[in-house]
Scaffold this motif. Structure first.
Motif, PDB file in Angstrom:
ATOM      1  N   THR A  40       0.829  -1.210   0.000  1.00 62.41           N
ATOM      2  CA  THR A  40       0.000   0.000   0.000  1.00 62.41           C
ATOM      3  C   THR A  40       0.868   1.266   0.000  1.00 62.41           C
ATOM      4  O   THR A  40       2.005   1.251   0.466  1.00 62.41           O
ATOM      5  CB  THR A  40      -0.940   0.051   1.226  1.00 62.41           C
ATOM      6  N   CYS A  72      -6.145   3.134  -8.273  1.00 65.67           N
ATOM      7  CA  CYS A  72      -7.069   3.560  -7.222  1.00 65.67           C
ATOM      8  C   CYS A  72      -7.636   4.919  -7.625  1.00 65.67           C
ATOM      9  O   CYS A  72      -7.007   5.646  -8.396  1.00 65.67           O
ATOM     10  CB  CYS A  72      -6.379   3.641  -5.865  1.00 65.67           C
ATOM     11  N   ASP A  73      -8.822   5.193  -7.126  1.00 61.62           N
ATOM     12  CA  ASP A  73      -9.511   6.418  -7.549  1.00 61.62           C
ATOM     13  C   ASP A  73     -10.499   6.835  -6.450  1.00 61.62           C
ATOM     14  O   ASP A  73     -11.362   6.046  -6.072  1.00 61.62           O
ATOM     15  CB  ASP A  73     -10.256   6.128  -8.864  1.00 61.62           C
ATOM     16  N   CYS A  89      -3.782   3.570  -1.560  1.00 61.23           N
ATOM     17  CA  CYS A  89      -3.893   2.677  -2.720  1.00 61.23           C
ATOM     18  C   CYS A  89      -3.099   1.394  -2.457  1.00 61.23           C
ATOM     19  O   CYS A  89      -2.164   1.398  -1.651  1.00 61.23           O
ATOM     20  CB  CYS A  89      -3.289   3.325  -3.959  1.00 61.23           C
ATOM     21  N   ALA A 115       0.531   9.434  -9.660  1.00 60.53           N
ATOM     22  CA  ALA A 115      -0.294   9.512  -8.451  1.00 60.53           C
ATOM     23  C   ALA A 115      -0.507  10.982  -8.116  1.00 60.53           C
ATOM     24  O   ALA A 115       0.459  11.725  -7.952  1.00 60.53           O
ATOM     25  CB  ALA A 115       0.412   8.808  -7.303  1.00 60.53           C
TER      26      ALA A 115
END
Lengths: 266, 77
Positions: A40, A72-73, A89, A115
């Protein structure tokens, strides 16, 4: 004239200076620059107005992979009154990358992620963006790829030395030495080859350094070094292709040259 | 025993001379020698071209993998 100057100054203040007073910006950070699959990482930051005051902003944070794949969002969200945001994420596994649509997911050695955050600047009505790079490293693939590059460099250096040596040997034959074109090309290639070998040997050292420590900075530097080396290699290739052409010509004329020398010696 | 050793040494010496006589470049005619050397240069230039192409291919893949593409942008909220 004075009116025109006044109008221009007023226009400049309205269009350029005044909106910038209210424009917003973001400070952004990611807690890791490189990650392994399943690891992560967190994207966080603060959106503020240029005068330093905070407020509520509409934003979207995400980590975007190649081919616009979303690792990831956050979707559309609002910051708190302090303008802060955060998104955690998880780096995708190879299977997840393939399912997301990352190109060559099964064979690639790294996945570069962008990112960051996009937010509405209410003053300028513009979408502002800030981003950082995060690399997902597929360690085994990366090590194999770097070792393969190092091996290709070794092979290149060995053959480049052979070519240089062959030229030296050829020029030891008086009849070939007498050929001005061959002498010139062989001398050139010797000089250029030595420089190229030095350059490729340096690159190999950098490749092996990345095998030991695959940091974002090391890999980004290596990418630039590879880019430069490939450009230089194009020039070098054209040089030894010229040598080859000259040698082919000399070779075709050899019997004639020998006859001429024999004739002169009679 | 001594005869055998002398015989073996003689065989080695004769083979050495034979190899020198048949294989030494100095025994080649000038055009043969030139052809050999120029042929070697052409072969090595071909090998180097292939080797450069191999390096170009392996390093290009890594360069490409490390470079984000134009689609990688955080979308508007």
């Amino acid at each position: 004239m004075r009116k025109l100057a006044f109008a221009l100054i007023t226009f400049f203040m309205l269009v350029v200076l005044i909106p910038s007073v209210f424009a917003a910006g973001a400070s952004l950070s990611v807690d890791k620059k490189t990650v392994q699959p399943n690891e992560t990482f967190t994207i966080s930051g603060t959106i503020t107005k240029d005068d330093g005051t905070t407020g509520v902003f509409t934003y979207r944070a995400a980590a975007v992979g190649p081919n616009r794949t979303f690792v990831c969002d956050s979707g559309k969200k609002e910051t708190g009154a302090d303008g802060k945001f955060s998104l955690t994420c998880t780096a995708p596994t190879r299977e997840q990358s393939a399912a997301l649509g990352v190109p060559a997911a099964n064979t690639r050695s790294v996945i570069p992620l962008v990112a960051g955050v996009a937010f509405n600047d209410t003053a300028t009505k513009l979408i502002m963006r800030e981003h950082k790079s995060v690399l997902v490293i597929l360690k085994a693939n990366l090590t194999n790829r770097l070792n393969a590059i190092a091996k290709d460099i070794d092979s290149f250096v060995k053959i480049a030395n052979n070519l240089s040596d062959r030229c030296v040997k050829a020029l030891a034959i008086p009849r070939l030495l007498a050929n001005a074109n061959l002498t010139e090309k062989c001398t050139q290639i010797k000089t250029v080859t030595q420089a190229k070998i030095a350059n490729m040997t340096q690159l190999k050292t950098k490749v092996l350094a990345v095998v030991q420590s695959a940091t974002l900075e090391n890999l980004q530097n290596l990418r630039e070094n590879i880019k430069d080396s490939r450009e230089n290699l194009k020039v070098y290739r054209s040089e030894f292709v010229k040598v080859k052409q000259v040698v082919e010509k000399v070779r075709a004329n050899l019997p004639e040259m020998v006859r001429a020398v024999r004739g002169a010696n009679k | 025993m001594m005869t055998k050793i002398i015989g073996a040494v003689a065989v080695v010496v004769i083979m050495g001379f034979a190899a020198y006589f048949f294989l030494s470049p100095s025994q080649q005619t000038p055009d043969q020698q030139g052809a050999t050397e120029t042929g070697d240069i052409i072969t090595e230039a071909g090998n180097l071209d292939q080797s450069s192409a191999d390096f170009d291919q392996s390093s290009a893949t890594l360069q490409e993998e490390l470079t984000p593409d134009a689609t990688q942008e955080v979308p508007a909220p």
